[in-house]
Design a protein around this motif. Structure first.
Motif, PDB file in Angstrom:
ATOM      1  N   UNK A   8       0.822  -1.198   0.000  1.00 51.64           N
ATOM      2  CA  UNK A   8       0.000   0.000   0.000  1.00 51.64           C
ATOM      3  C   UNK A   8       0.857   1.249   0.000  1.00 51.64           C
ATOM      4  N   UNK A   9       0.479   2.229  -0.823  1.00 48.76           N
ATOM      5  CA  UNK A   9       1.225   3.490  -0.914  1.00 48.76           C
ATOM      6  C   UNK A   9       0.248   4.650  -0.721  1.00 48.76           C
ATOM      7  N   UNK A  10       0.573   5.553   0.212  1.00 50.61           N
ATOM      8  CA  UNK A  10      -0.327   6.651   0.543  1.00 50.61           C
ATOM      9  C   UNK A  10       0.449   7.942   0.732  1.00 50.61           C
ATOM     10  N   UNK A  11      -0.227   9.052   0.452  1.00 48.28           N
ATOM     11  CA  UNK A  11       0.413  10.348   0.636  1.00 48.28           C
ATOM     12  C   UNK A  11      -0.234  11.418  -0.216  1.00 48.28           C
ATOM     13  N   UNK A  12       0.081  12.657   0.106  1.00 48.46           N
ATOM     14  CA  UNK A  12      -0.478  13.799  -0.614  1.00 48.46           C
ATOM     15  C   UNK A  12       0.059  13.850  -2.043  1.00 48.46           C
ATOM     16  N   UNK A 135      -1.027  -4.154  -5.432  1.00 45.99           N
ATOM     17  CA  UNK A 135      -0.524  -2.847  -5.025  1.00 45.99           C
ATOM     18  C   UNK A 135      -1.693  -1.875  -5.125  1.00 45.99           C
ATOM     19  N   UNK A 136      -1.894  -1.067  -4.099  1.00 49.93           N
ATOM     20  CA  UNK A 136      -2.951  -0.056  -4.141  1.00 49.93           C
ATOM     21  C   UNK A 136      -2.399   1.254  -3.604  1.00 49.93           C
ATOM     22  N   UNK A 137      -2.913   2.360  -4.154  1.00 51.36           N
ATOM     23  CA  UNK A 137      -2.415   3.677  -3.771  1.00 51.36           C
ATOM     24  C   UNK A 137      -3.578   4.645  -3.583  1.00 51.36           C
ATOM     25  N   UNK A 138      -3.348   5.653  -2.761  1.00 48.11           N
ATOM     26  CA  UNK A 138      -4.355   6.684  -2.539  1.00 48.11           C
ATOM     27  C   UNK A 138      -3.781   7.790  -1.674  1.00 48.11           C
ATOM     28  N   UNK A 139      -4.521   8.869  -1.564  1.00 44.99           N
ATOM     29  CA  UNK A 139      -4.048   9.991  -0.759  1.00 44.99           C
ATOM     30  C   UNK A 139      -4.305   9.762   0.725  1.00 44.99           C
ATOM     31  N   UNK A 146     -10.294  -1.490   5.760  1.00 44.05           N
ATOM     32  CA  UNK A 146      -9.374  -2.037   6.752  1.00 44.05           C
ATOM     33  C   UNK A 146      -8.835  -3.406   6.354  1.00 44.05           C
ATOM     34  N   UNK A 147      -9.612  -4.164   5.590  1.00 45.26           N
ATOM     35  CA  UNK A 147      -9.135  -5.482   5.164  1.00 45.26           C
ATOM     36  C   UNK A 147      -7.832  -5.362   4.389  1.00 45.26           C
ATOM     37  N   UNK A 148      -7.767  -4.362   3.488  1.00 45.79           N
ATOM     38  CA  UNK A 148      -6.551  -4.175   2.712  1.00 45.79           C
ATOM     39  C   UNK A 148      -5.381  -3.776   3.601  1.00 45.79           C
ATOM     40  N   UNK A 149      -5.595  -2.780   4.455  1.00 43.82           N
ATOM     41  CA  UNK A 149      -4.507  -2.304   5.315  1.00 43.82           C
ATOM     42  C   UNK A 149      -3.990  -3.411   6.219  1.00 43.82           C
ATOM     43  N   UNK A 150      -4.897  -4.222   6.763  1.00 45.66           N
ATOM     44  CA  UNK A 150      -4.485  -5.294   7.676  1.00 45.66           C
ATOM     45  C   UNK A 150      -3.706  -6.392   6.968  1.00 45.66           C
ATOM     46  N   UNK A 151      -3.861  -6.518   5.643  1.00 44.60           N
ATOM     47  CA  UNK A 151      -3.180  -7.566   4.896  1.00 44.60           C
ATOM     48  C   UNK A 151      -1.894  -7.108   4.237  1.00 44.60           C
ATOM     49  N   UNK A 152      -1.546  -5.849   4.372  1.00 40.37           N
ATOM     50  CA  UNK A 152      -0.374  -5.317   3.675  1.00 40.37           C
ATOM     51  C   UNK A 152       0.935  -5.880   4.220  1.00 40.37           C
TER      52      UNK A 152
END
Length: 215
Positions: A8-12, A135-139, A146-152
């Protein structure tokens, strides 16, 4: 790809998450790649052949290897399109699926059914004959299921807004300013197999080299 991964990739905007994703795809070198391009991002134009037609996109994924990018139609429900995209990924298996702008199609308390199946079961299914890397991305992390974040296996973040930064600071034992004050291309990362966080700066070298090779 030797192991099915979840990243997972996150940020402004401008923090470097798309550049990081591009680098991860190069490292993984998937023979089969599906890309969900929600905003028709010019930065993704060289990652898979782009298709605005869903039937053409599906046909492009019919071979043993493919690199296909679906440019989401603004004229149809994005959630219905995303469900179809996930169903295709699940049916094909043994591929890397990259979902850009994930918060546009999931919420913290809502994961579309086939996306949830890809995340929760996709590492290995059909008696171990199929697997999915994601791979998933967002701001904003707060807007992702939460399922995605918990599996990262890896959560990679650039500069975050205060609300997300406060939550991550609590989870990772850091200060809010560690996230809100990150300059562009600077990152903080947490890997599932390590207790400590890592920090770094994205290198432009690979991006510059890749762009030069196309000219």
């Amino acid at each position: 790809m030797k192991k099915a991964l979840c990243l997972g990739a996150f940020g402004a905007r401008g923090s470097g998450k798309t550049m990081w994703v591009r680098q991860q795809i190069r490292k993984l070198r998937p023979a089969r790649l599906l890309v969900w391009d929600y905003k028709h991002d010019p930065k993704l134009k060289d990652i898979g052949q782009g298709f605005t037609s869903w039937p053409e996109f599906v046909r492009a994924c019919g071979g043993r290897s493919f690199q296909a990018r679906y440019l989401v139609s603004p004229d149809h429900d994005p959630h219905e399109q995303f469900e179809a995209f996930c169903q295709l990924a699940w049916r094909l298996g043994n591929l890397l699926m990259f979902v850009d702008e994930l918060p546009e199609v999931t919420k913290a308390n809502r994961a579309p059914p086939t996306w949830r199946k890809c995340v929760n079961v996709g590492r290995e299914y059909d008696d171990g004959r199929k697997a999915l890397s994601i791979i998933a991305a967002g701001q904003r992390m707060a807007e992702v299921d939460k399922s995605f974040l918990d599996n990262c296996d890896v959560i990679h973040v650039g500069r975050l807004g205060h609300a997300d930064a406060r939550k991550m600071a609590q989870q990772w034992g850091l200060k809010v300013q560690d996230f809100t004050n990150l300059p562009d291309l600077h990152w903080i990362e947490k890997r599932a197999d390590k207790s400590e966080v890592e920090r770094g700066v994205l290198s432009l070298g690979r991006e510059i080299q890749s762009d030069s090779a196309k000219k």
